[in-house]
Design a protein around this motif. Structure first.
Motif, PDB file in Angstrom:
ATOM      1  N   ILE A 159      23.272 -23.596 -43.036  1.00 48.29           N
ATOM      2  CA  ILE A 159      24.400 -23.954 -42.175  1.00 48.29           C
ATOM      3  C   ILE A 159      25.606 -23.044 -42.399  1.00 48.29           C
ATOM      4  O   ILE A 159      26.514 -22.999 -41.568  1.00 48.29           O
ATOM      5  CB  ILE A 159      24.819 -25.426 -42.369  1.00 48.29           C
ATOM      6  CG1 ILE A 159      25.234 -25.677 -43.822  1.00 48.29           C
ATOM      7  CG2 ILE A 159      23.708 -26.366 -41.920  1.00 48.29           C
ATOM      8  CD1 ILE A 159      26.008 -26.939 -44.039  1.00 48.29           C
ATOM      9  N   PHE A 160      25.616 -22.326 -43.522  1.00 47.12           N
ATOM     10  CA  PHE A 160      26.738 -21.441 -43.828  1.00 47.12           C
ATOM     11  C   PHE A 160      26.233 -20.373 -44.781  1.00 47.12           C
ATOM     12  O   PHE A 160      25.628 -20.681 -45.805  1.00 47.12           O
ATOM     13  CB  PHE A 160      27.869 -22.246 -44.485  1.00 47.12           C
ATOM     14  CG  PHE A 160      29.168 -21.510 -44.616  1.00 47.12           C
ATOM     15  CD1 PHE A 160      30.083 -21.471 -43.577  1.00 47.12           C
ATOM     16  CD2 PHE A 160      29.506 -20.880 -45.805  1.00 47.12           C
ATOM     17  CE1 PHE A 160      31.299 -20.820 -43.701  1.00 47.12           C
ATOM     18  CE2 PHE A 160      30.722 -20.220 -45.946  1.00 47.12           C
ATOM     19  CZ  PHE A 160      31.618 -20.192 -44.896  1.00 47.12           C
ATOM     20  N   ASP A 161      26.469 -19.109 -44.448  1.00 46.37           N
ATOM     21  CA  ASP A 161      26.007 -17.984 -45.256  1.00 46.37           C
ATOM     22  C   ASP A 161      27.152 -16.981 -45.306  1.00 46.37           C
ATOM     23  O   ASP A 161      27.532 -16.419 -44.287  1.00 46.37           O
ATOM     24  CB  ASP A 161      24.772 -17.373 -44.612  1.00 46.37           C
ATOM     25  CG  ASP A 161      24.125 -16.283 -45.449  1.00 46.37           C
ATOM     26  OD1 ASP A 161      24.849 -15.547 -46.151  1.00 46.37           O
ATOM     27  OD2 ASP A 161      22.893 -16.145 -45.390  1.00 46.37           O
ATOM     28  N   VAL A 204      25.747 -19.808 -50.020  1.00 45.12           N
ATOM     29  CA  VAL A 204      24.938 -20.346 -48.930  1.00 45.12           C
ATOM     30  C   VAL A 204      24.917 -21.859 -49.055  1.00 45.12           C
ATOM     31  O   VAL A 204      24.666 -22.393 -50.139  1.00 45.12           O
ATOM     32  CB  VAL A 204      23.487 -19.804 -48.955  1.00 45.12           C
ATOM     33  CG1 VAL A 204      22.642 -20.447 -47.857  1.00 45.12           C
ATOM     34  CG2 VAL A 204      23.475 -18.293 -48.828  1.00 45.12           C
ATOM     35  N   ALA A 205      25.200 -22.535 -47.955  1.00 47.09           N
ATOM     36  CA  ALA A 205      25.072 -23.986 -47.888  1.00 47.09           C
ATOM     37  C   ALA A 205      23.973 -24.292 -46.883  1.00 47.09           C
ATOM     38  O   ALA A 205      23.851 -23.616 -45.863  1.00 47.09           O
ATOM     39  CB  ALA A 205      26.383 -24.630 -47.463  1.00 47.09           C
ATOM     40  N   SER A 206      23.189 -25.318 -47.175  1.00 47.65           N
ATOM     41  CA  SER A 206      22.057 -25.647 -46.320  1.00 47.65           C
ATOM     42  C   SER A 206      21.941 -27.150 -46.144  1.00 47.65           C
ATOM     43  O   SER A 206      22.418 -27.930 -46.967  1.00 47.65           O
ATOM     44  CB  SER A 206      20.745 -25.143 -46.949  1.00 47.65           C
ATOM     45  OG  SER A 206      20.797 -23.761 -47.168  1.00 47.65           O
ATOM     46  N   LYS A 207      21.279 -27.509 -45.065  1.00 46.94           N
ATOM     47  CA  LYS A 207      20.870 -28.901 -44.888  1.00 46.94           C
ATOM     48  C   LYS A 207      19.476 -28.975 -45.476  1.00 46.94           C
ATOM     49  O   LYS A 207      18.565 -28.266 -45.033  1.00 46.94           O
ATOM     50  CB  LYS A 207      20.866 -29.295 -43.418  1.00 46.94           C
ATOM     51  CG  LYS A 207      20.493 -30.742 -43.217  1.00 46.94           C
ATOM     52  CD  LYS A 207      20.601 -31.160 -41.767  1.00 46.94           C
ATOM     53  CE  LYS A 207      20.300 -32.652 -41.664  1.00 46.94           C
ATOM     54  NZ  LYS A 207      20.333 -33.099 -40.274  1.00 46.94           N
ATOM     55  N   VAL A 208      19.307 -29.792 -46.499  1.00 46.26           N
ATOM     56  CA  VAL A 208      18.030 -29.952 -47.174  1.00 46.26           C
ATOM     57  C   VAL A 208      17.569 -31.382 -46.915  1.00 46.26           C
ATOM     58  O   VAL A 208      18.188 -32.323 -47.424  1.00 46.26           O
ATOM     59  CB  VAL A 208      18.150 -29.684 -48.689  1.00 46.26           C
ATOM     60  CG1 VAL A 208      16.805 -29.828 -49.370  1.00 46.26           C
ATOM     61  CG2 VAL A 208      18.756 -28.308 -48.944  1.00 46.26           C
TER      62      VAL A 208
END
Length: 146
Positions: A32-34, A46-50
């Motif tokens: 969702i954010f890199d 890096v943020a992710s939806k896990v």
């Protein structure tokens, strides 16, 4: 000869099932954010939806240490809107360490401003980075939550 053929077919089928299950597991992670930034020091976040949660899945900095392998103590997403301005931020807390990722958009004064940033806070020490041009952000599409 028929038995060898069946063993090969079963082996091939199990490899396909393993590959399919690995692909399904990998598809549960969505970036969702890199962000990469060079100044004041190099950083990569890096943020992710896990599955159904949000997490920092990458945090690289030469001096700052953050244990993103552990679950964040808290994660929230907030938005700020006014005429011609919007900002979307996600906050991650790990004990006294806090990371805020932000997507800022403004069209005030006839000037388009689009900024993506990372803020790291540890106690009284706060550091801020503006991301390089190669950024990925879907923060505006995520509903606010606490």
């Amino acid at each position: 000869m028929a038995i060898e053929s069946m063993v090969i077919k079963l082996g091939s089928a199990s490899c396909l099932l393993f590959a399919a299950s690995s692909y399904a597991a990998a598809s549960d992670v969505q970036v969702i954010f890199d962000c990469r930034a060079d100044n004041p020091t190099p950083i990569y976040v890096v943020a992710s939806k896990v599955d159904d949660t949000y997490a920092l899945t990458q945090f690289e900095h030469p001096q700052l240490q953050l244990d993103i392998g552990s679950t964040a103590d808290s994660v929230n997403k907030s938005s700020y809107h006014r005429a011609l301005v919007s900002e979307h931020s996600m906050h991650f807390s790990y004990g006294e360490n806090k990371v805020v990722i932000s997507d800022y958009h403004s069209e005030e004064l006839g000037t388009l401003t689009q900024e993506y940033s990372v803020t790291f806070t540890q106690g009284d020490n706060k550091q801020y980075w503006l991301c390089n041009d190669k950024i990925k952000s879907t923060l505006p599409a995520i509903e606010d939550f606490d």
